[in-house]
Design a protein around this motif. Structure first.
Motif, mmCIF file in Angstrom:
data_model
loop_
_atom_site.group_PDB
_atom_site.id
_atom_site.type_symbol
_atom_site.label_atom_id
_atom_site.label_comp_id
_atom_site.label_asym_id
_atom_site.label_seq_id
_atom_site.Cartn_x
_atom_site.Cartn_y
_atom_site.Cartn_z
ATOM 1 N N LEU A 202 67.509 45.450 46.788
ATOM 2 C CA LEU A 202 66.310 44.621 46.767
ATOM 3 C C LEU A 202 65.164 45.522 46.334
ATOM 4 O O LEU A 202 64.846 46.502 47.009
ATOM 5 C CB LEU A 202 66.039 44.022 48.146
ATOM 6 N N MET A 203 64.554 45.205 45.177
ATOM 7 C CA MET A 203 63.614 46.130 44.534
ATOM 8 C C MET A 203 62.271 45.470 44.262
ATOM 9 O O MET A 203 62.191 44.269 44.007
ATOM 10 C CB MET A 203 64.207 46.616 43.206
ATOM 11 N N GLU A 204 61.232 46.288 44.272
ATOM 12 C CA GLU A 204 59.904 45.819 43.930
ATOM 13 C C GLU A 204 59.820 45.468 42.435
ATOM 14 O O GLU A 204 60.534 46.024 41.610
ATOM 15 C CB GLU A 204 58.853 46.896 44.243
ATOM 16 N N GLU A 205 58.929 44.557 42.119
ATOM 17 C CA GLU A 205 58.638 44.212 40.727
ATOM 18 C C GLU A 205 58.118 45.446 39.983
ATOM 19 O O GLU A 205 57.475 46.330 40.571
ATOM 20 C CB GLU A 205 57.567 43.115 40.719
ATOM 21 N N MET A 206 58.397 45.514 38.694
ATOM 22 C CA MET A 206 57.937 46.651 37.882
ATOM 23 C C MET A 206 57.159 46.138 36.684
ATOM 24 O O MET A 206 57.590 45.183 36.018
ATOM 25 C CB MET A 206 59.128 47.475 37.384
ATOM 26 N N GLY A 207 56.048 46.753 36.379
ATOM 27 C CA GLY A 207 55.297 46.412 35.183
ATOM 28 C C GLY A 207 55.971 46.949 33.936
ATOM 29 O O GLY A 207 56.473 48.075 33.931
ATOM 30 N N GLY A 208 56.007 46.148 32.876
ATOM 31 C CA GLY A 208 56.579 46.589 31.615
ATOM 32 C C GLY A 208 58.086 46.662 31.611
ATOM 33 O O GLY A 208 58.673 47.458 30.870
ATOM 34 N N GLY A 212 58.958 41.824 26.218
ATOM 35 C CA GLY A 212 57.648 41.275 25.905
ATOM 36 C C GLY A 212 56.495 41.984 26.594
ATOM 37 O O GLY A 212 55.364 41.952 26.100
ATOM 38 N N SER A 213 56.770 42.626 27.740
ATOM 39 C CA SER A 213 55.690 43.280 28.485
ATOM 40 C C SER A 213 55.700 44.796 28.371
ATOM 41 O O SER A 213 54.750 45.455 28.785
ATOM 42 C CB SER A 213 55.788 42.896 29.976
ATOM 43 N N ARG A 214 56.753 45.358 27.798
ATOM 44 C CA ARG A 214 56.862 46.814 27.714
ATOM 45 C C ARG A 214 55.839 47.378 26.726
ATOM 46 O O ARG A 214 55.720 46.897 25.601
ATOM 47 C CB ARG A 214 58.285 47.192 27.281
ATOM 48 N N ALA A 215 55.105 48.385 27.145
ATOM 49 C CA ALA A 215 54.069 48.974 26.301
ATOM 50 C C ALA A 215 54.689 49.797 25.181
ATOM 51 O O ALA A 215 55.835 50.240 25.272
ATOM 52 C CB ALA A 215 53.134 49.849 27.139
ATOM 53 N N GLU A 216 53.915 50.004 24.125
ATOM 54 C CA GLU A 216 54.384 50.849 23.027
ATOM 55 C C GLU A 216 54.547 52.295 23.513
ATOM 56 O O GLU A 216 53.863 52.737 24.425
ATOM 57 C CB GLU A 216 53.390 50.800 21.864
ATOM 58 N N GLY A 217 55.442 52.996 22.847
ATOM 59 C CA GLY A 217 55.657 54.394 23.187
ATOM 60 C C GLY A 217 56.656 54.627 24.294
ATOM 61 O O GLY A 217 56.763 55.745 24.814
ATOM 62 N N GLY A 219 59.916 54.789 24.162
ATOM 63 C CA GLY A 219 60.990 55.700 23.791
ATOM 64 C C GLY A 219 60.643 57.162 23.983
ATOM 65 O O GLY A 219 61.346 57.888 24.716
ATOM 66 N N PRO A 220 59.570 57.671 23.351
ATOM 67 C CA PRO A 220 59.207 59.077 23.546
ATOM 68 C C PRO A 220 58.885 59.420 25.002
ATOM 69 O O PRO A 220 59.245 60.507 25.483
ATOM 70 C CB PRO A 220 57.974 59.251 22.652
ATOM 71 N N ALA A 221 58.198 58.504 25.697
ATOM 72 C CA ALA A 221 57.872 58.766 27.102
ATOM 73 C C ALA A 221 59.153 58.890 27.925
ATOM 74 O O ALA A 221 59.276 59.775 28.783
ATOM 75 C CB ALA A 221 56.989 57.645 27.647
ATOM 76 N N LEU A 222 60.116 57.997 27.662
ATOM 77 C CA LEU A 222 61.387 58.040 28.376
ATOM 78 C C LEU A 222 62.154 59.315 28.052
ATOM 79 O O LEU A 222 62.704 59.962 28.956
ATOM 80 C CB LEU A 222 62.213 56.809 28.006
ATOM 81 N N ALA A 223 62.206 59.693 26.775
ATOM 82 C CA ALA A 223 62.978 60.866 26.369
ATOM 83 C C ALA A 223 62.501 62.119 27.088
ATOM 84 O O ALA A 223 63.302 62.884 27.646
ATOM 85 C CB ALA A 223 62.886 61.048 24.850
ATOM 86 N N THR A 224 61.189 62.326 27.096
ATOM 87 C CA THR A 224 60.649 63.542 27.717
ATOM 88 C C THR A 224 60.806 63.514 29.229
ATOM 89 O O THR A 224 61.264 64.488 29.843
ATOM 90 C CB THR A 224 59.166 63.703 27.354
ATOM 91 N N ARG A 225 60.436 62.391 29.841
ATOM 92 C CA ARG A 225 60.460 62.338 31.303
ATOM 93 C C ARG A 225 61.884 62.398 31.835
ATOM 94 O O ARG A 225 62.139 63.074 32.832
ATOM 95 C CB ARG A 225 59.762 61.071 31.807
ATOM 96 N N TRP A 226 62.835 61.736 31.166
ATOM 97 C CA TRP A 226 64.193 61.745 31.698
ATOM 98 C C TRP A 226 64.805 63.140 31.590
ATOM 99 O O TRP A 226 65.553 63.563 32.492
ATOM 100 C CB TRP A 226 65.060 60.722 30.990
ATOM 101 N N ASP A 314 54.597 50.532 31.428
ATOM 102 C CA ASP A 314 53.365 49.761 31.232
ATOM 103 C C ASP A 314 52.285 50.574 30.527
ATOM 104 O O ASP A 314 51.119 50.162 30.476
ATOM 105 C CB ASP A 314 52.843 49.232 32.572
ATOM 106 N N GLY A 315 52.660 51.713 29.989
ATOM 107 C CA GLY A 315 51.717 52.604 29.343
ATOM 108 C C GLY A 315 51.284 53.744 30.230
ATOM 109 O O GLY A 315 50.732 54.740 29.748
ATOM 110 N N THR A 316 51.545 53.612 31.535
ATOM 111 C CA THR A 316 51.179 54.664 32.491
ATOM 112 C C THR A 316 52.371 55.065 33.353
ATOM 113 O O THR A 316 52.757 56.230 33.405
ATOM 114 C CB THR A 316 50.031 54.195 33.401
ATOM 115 N N ALA A 317 52.938 54.069 34.042
ATOM 116 C CA ALA A 317 54.074 54.333 34.928
ATOM 117 C C ALA A 317 55.384 54.044 34.196
ATOM 118 O O ALA A 317 55.485 53.073 33.442
ATOM 119 C CB ALA A 317 53.968 53.471 36.179
ATOM 120 N N LEU A 318 56.375 54.896 34.439
ATOM 121 C CA LEU A 318 57.685 54.752 33.803
ATOM 122 C C LEU A 318 58.749 54.795 34.887
ATOM 123 O O LEU A 318 58.801 55.741 35.691
ATOM 124 C CB LEU A 318 57.908 55.864 32.786
#
Length: 423
Positions: A202-208, A212-217, A219-226, A314-318
């Motif tokens: 049971l999980m909290e809602e997530m932005g993006g 349709g709601s996922r912010a641009e960028g 892919g690169p944000a995911l690649a670096t952070r992961w 959402d452009g800030t949180a991933l």
């Protein structure tokens, strides 16, 4: 090319039919493949599935659904026993699905196609919400269901929540998610509750979280952070093992690859010449897997199916979700999968660069360029093993849900080996 989906709404021995005595049906286009379950429910005003969708013939399907929390829609209802006379062989399939739902489920059929499952989920959710000082404010809504998982949205007094149940093969997902969340609370969905025995989350809602709601960028944000998460995960691998995370190292991969190849002759969709080509490069592919592991990069947390569709941004949180395949393996499998796996697009070298930068810094003496070269072959081996496990854990009637994905993965292997050899 469109497909046709017939929908049988069954309730207490009766089935809803049209004025002509036929089952309602709808066309599904290529873009509707992932929304067929939702469209089936909307067509007849239902809210649950009584059985997995049945493939009747090429591009012709049957959804058998029911009403749990919704009122029965008006219309013409005929006894189930008379349905075969109304719609022929399809009526017999509907009757079989209802019988399997009520009294005789086939082996390997998930629990969410059985009576009482939604009641049990609702009771568990309500108890979890009560402990959290919240309450459910409406009925649970089905988002997706198939043989591997089912996902619901839960309206509460403090926003919507997501509920997920995996099939038995991936029952450890709940415990694995909790273990990852303890170490990386900002990088995965926030858990409100988890049932580790059943794998329920049971999980909290997530932005993006949606296309349709996922912010641009993303892919690169995911690649670096992961990559950063994977490097940091070296300290929590014992916790991951204790939670049920599989160790899929080079020798396990090679061993399981041989199991996949042993079954390849029986796979539909794999032509004889394709099989010959695959077997011709099998030993070389296994050698490349071992060479990848010798490049000086340690095994870490691996997502197992890392792509932009599994990230909320959402452009800030991933936050990375759908940890079904999470395990301990070579981290470059994730980076390769993210940047190279979708063969509808050219390789995304920007994503590769973003992914490997933290690794170059953390392991300056590793053979990073060789690892990048070899990872596409190893990822195909990894994915083929994953989907062979799924194939063996799924009831035969539902095997079509994954289409010809396993033959497609194996069919790409000769070209991947050749590319790794040339580079």
């Amino acid at each position: 090319m469109s497909a046709v989906q017939q929908v049988a709404l069954a309730h207490e021995g009766k089935v809803l039919v049209t004025d002509a005595g036929l089952l309602p049906e709808q066309e599904l286009g290529e873009d509707d493949s992932d929304d067929g379950y939702r469209l089936a429910l909307e067509l007849v005003g239902a809210d649950v599935f009584l059985a997995p969708v049945v493939r009747l013939a090429a591009r012709r399907y049957l959804a058998v659904v029911g009403c749990r929390a919704l009122p029965l829609p008006p219309g013409r209802w005929v006894p189930l026993a008379e349905l075969s006379g109304q719609v022929g062989e399809v009526g017999e399939v509907v009757a079989r699905c209802v019988r399997e739902h009520e009294v005789d489920p086939p082996a390997l059929r998930p629990a969410w196609f059985r009576p009482g499952w939604y009641d049990a989920v609702e009771a568990w959710v309500d108890a979890a919400l009560d402990r959290a000082g919240r309450r459910r404010t409406g009925v649970m809504r089905l988002v997706r269901t198939w043989s591997l998982s089912t996902v619901l949205r839960i309206p509460t007094s403090d926003g919507e929540l997501w509920f997920k149940a995996p099939c038995d093969l991936f029952r450890a997902e709940g415990a694995i998610h909790r273990a990852i969340g303890r170490h990386f609370p900002d990088d995965v969905p926030v858990l409100v509750a988890v049932d580790e025995e059943r794998g329920w989350l049971l999980m909290e809602e997530m932005g993006g979280a949606t296309e349709g709601s996922r912010a641009e960028g993303a892919g690169p944000a995911l690649a670096t952070r992961w990559a950063e998460v994977q490097i940091a995960s070296l300290r929590m691998l014992d916790d991951l093992r204790a939670a049920g995370g599989l160790v899929r190292d080079a020798e396990v991969m090679v061993r399981d690859f041989r199991t996949v190849l042993d079954a390849a002759t029986d796979l539909p969709g794999l032509a004889p010449d394709e099989l010959v080509a695959i077997l011709d490069v099998a030993d070389e592919a296994a050698a490349m897997v071992r060479e990848l592991w010798a490049c000086g990069i340690p095994d870490t947390l691996a997502h197992g199916d890392l792509h932009v569709g599994n990230v909320a941004w959402d452009g800030t949180a991933l936050r990375v979700y759908d940890l079904t395949d999470a395990c301990i393996s070579h981290p470059f499998l994730d980076g390769c999968h993210l940047a190279l796996f979708d063969d509808r697009h050219p390789p995304d070298h920007e994503l590769i660069d973003a992914f490997v930068a933290p690794w170059r810094a953390a392991f300056p003496h590793a053979r990073v360029d060789d690892a990048i070269r070899l990872a596409p072959v190893a990822d195909l081996v990894f994915q083929a093993d994953t989907f062979d496990r799924i194939r063996r854990a799924t009831e035969p009637a539902s095997a079509y849900e994954l289409g010809t994905l396993l033959p497609w993965l194996l069919g790409r292997l000769p070209a991947a080996v050749a590319a790794a050899r040339r580079t």
